[in-house]
Write a protein that holds these residues in place. Structure first.
Motif, PDB file in Angstrom:
ATOM      1  N   LYS A   1     -69.327  39.386  45.835  1.00  0.00           N
ATOM      2  CA  LYS A   1     -69.094  40.107  47.083  1.00  0.00           C
ATOM      3  C   LYS A   1     -68.541  41.492  46.799  1.00  0.00           C
ATOM      4  O   LYS A   1     -68.257  41.833  45.667  1.00  0.00           O
ATOM      5  N   SER A   2     -68.327  42.257  47.854  1.00  0.00           N
ATOM      6  CA  SER A   2     -67.764  43.587  47.677  1.00  0.00           C
ATOM      7  C   SER A   2     -66.247  43.611  47.844  1.00  0.00           C
ATOM      8  O   SER A   2     -65.600  44.579  47.492  1.00  0.00           O
ATOM      9  N   VAL A   3     -65.638  42.523  48.391  1.00  0.00           N
ATOM     10  CA  VAL A   3     -64.198  42.493  48.640  1.00  0.00           C
ATOM     11  C   VAL A   3     -63.651  41.096  48.356  1.00  0.00           C
ATOM     12  O   VAL A   3     -64.315  40.106  48.606  1.00  0.00           O
TER      13      VAL A   3
ATOM     14  N   SER B   1     -65.528  49.275  46.440  1.00  0.00           N
ATOM     15  CA  SER B   1     -65.473  50.658  46.910  1.00  0.00           C
ATOM     16  C   SER B   1     -64.284  50.822  47.853  1.00  0.00           C
ATOM     17  O   SER B   1     -63.795  49.844  48.427  1.00  0.00           O
ATOM     18  N   VAL B   2     -63.832  52.044  48.008  1.00  0.00           N
ATOM     19  CA  VAL B   2     -62.731  52.330  48.929  1.00  0.00           C
ATOM     20  C   VAL B   2     -63.154  51.965  50.348  1.00  0.00           C
ATOM     21  O   VAL B   2     -62.374  51.409  51.125  1.00  0.00           O
ATOM     22  N   MET B   3     -64.399  52.229  50.691  1.00  0.00           N
ATOM     23  CA  MET B   3     -64.901  51.919  52.031  1.00  0.00           C
ATOM     24  C   MET B   3     -64.839  50.416  52.307  1.00  0.00           C
ATOM     25  O   MET B   3     -64.451  49.988  53.399  1.00  0.00           O
ATOM     26  N   ALA B   4     -65.213  49.585  51.311  1.00  0.00           N
ATOM     27  CA  ALA B   4     -65.174  48.129  51.482  1.00  0.00           C
ATOM     28  C   ALA B   4     -63.742  47.640  51.679  1.00  0.00           C
ATOM     29  O   ALA B   4     -63.481  46.761  52.507  1.00  0.00           O
ATOM     30  N   ILE B   5     -62.794  48.245  50.940  1.00  0.00           N
ATOM     31  CA  ILE B   5     -61.388  47.863  51.077  1.00  0.00           C
ATOM     32  C   ILE B   5     -60.861  48.259  52.451  1.00  0.00           C
ATOM     33  O   ILE B   5     -60.160  47.486  53.106  1.00  0.00           O
TER      34      ILE B   5
ATOM     35  N   ARG C   1     -60.931  35.097  58.973  1.00  0.00           N
ATOM     36  CA  ARG C   1     -61.783  35.971  59.784  1.00  0.00           C
ATOM     37  C   ARG C   1     -62.385  37.086  58.949  1.00  0.00           C
ATOM     38  O   ARG C   1     -63.374  37.683  59.329  1.00  0.00           O
ATOM     39  N   VAL C   2     -61.754  37.399  57.811  1.00  0.00           N
ATOM     40  CA  VAL C   2     -62.286  38.386  56.885  1.00  0.00           C
ATOM     41  C   VAL C   2     -63.081  37.586  55.856  1.00  0.00           C
ATOM     42  O   VAL C   2     -62.535  36.721  55.203  1.00  0.00           O
ATOM     43  N   ASP C   3     -64.350  37.871  55.711  1.00  0.00           N
ATOM     44  CA  ASP C   3     -65.236  37.058  54.881  1.00  0.00           C
ATOM     45  C   ASP C   3     -64.906  37.248  53.406  1.00  0.00           C
ATOM     46  O   ASP C   3     -65.436  38.137  52.753  1.00  0.00           O
ATOM     47  N   VAL C   4     -64.016  36.400  52.862  1.00  0.00           N
ATOM     48  CA  VAL C   4     -63.548  36.560  51.487  1.00  0.00           C
ATOM     49  C   VAL C   4     -63.567  35.241  50.719  1.00  0.00           C
ATOM     50  O   VAL C   4     -62.750  35.022  49.849  1.00  0.00           O
TER      51      VAL C   4
END
Length: 119
Positions: free
Chosen positions: A55-57, A72-76, A45-48
């Protein structure tokens, strides 16, 4: 957990309903497999699904240990929130006391990059 029933999807088809007479205790030989099956559903469900370069994460894991890498901390934080929500939907709870954070930042280059020619 009382009156628990489950089904397993194999090759896109659900098995018949399986009655679970009691809780599965930690240390039971089947526990890691069932955990991985359940948690994979939450992680999807988390796009990884691609590497961090694209990607960012990115989430990696082994057994019940996970690492969330991000640009970024926000992406995490966003990935963790989505993962926590998806886990709760299937009855998994993240133990906040076991969470460890580590930050790594790329140091600025000391000298300009050079071209490498291999002949």
């Amino acid at each position: 957990m009382q009156n628990t029933r489950c089904q397993v999807k194999i090759a896109g088809e659900l098995t018949s309903v399986i009655e679970v007479p009691q809780e599965l205790k930690q240390g039971d030989g089947l526990a890691p497999t069932l955990f991985n099956l359940a948690f994979e559903h939450a992680m999807r469900r988390v796009d990884v699904n691609t590497i961090l370069m694209d990607k960012s994460v990115q989430i990696t894991g082994y057994a019940d240990d996970l690492n969330i890498f991000g640009r970024s901390v926000m992406a995490i934080k966003k990935a963790f929130g989505n993962l926590e929500e998806a886990a709760k939907e299937i009855g998994l709870i993240i133990n906040e006391h076991k969470i460890k954070l580590a930050f790594s930042f790329e140091a600025p280059p000391q000298s300009p990059p050079c071209n490498l020619i291999v002949a």
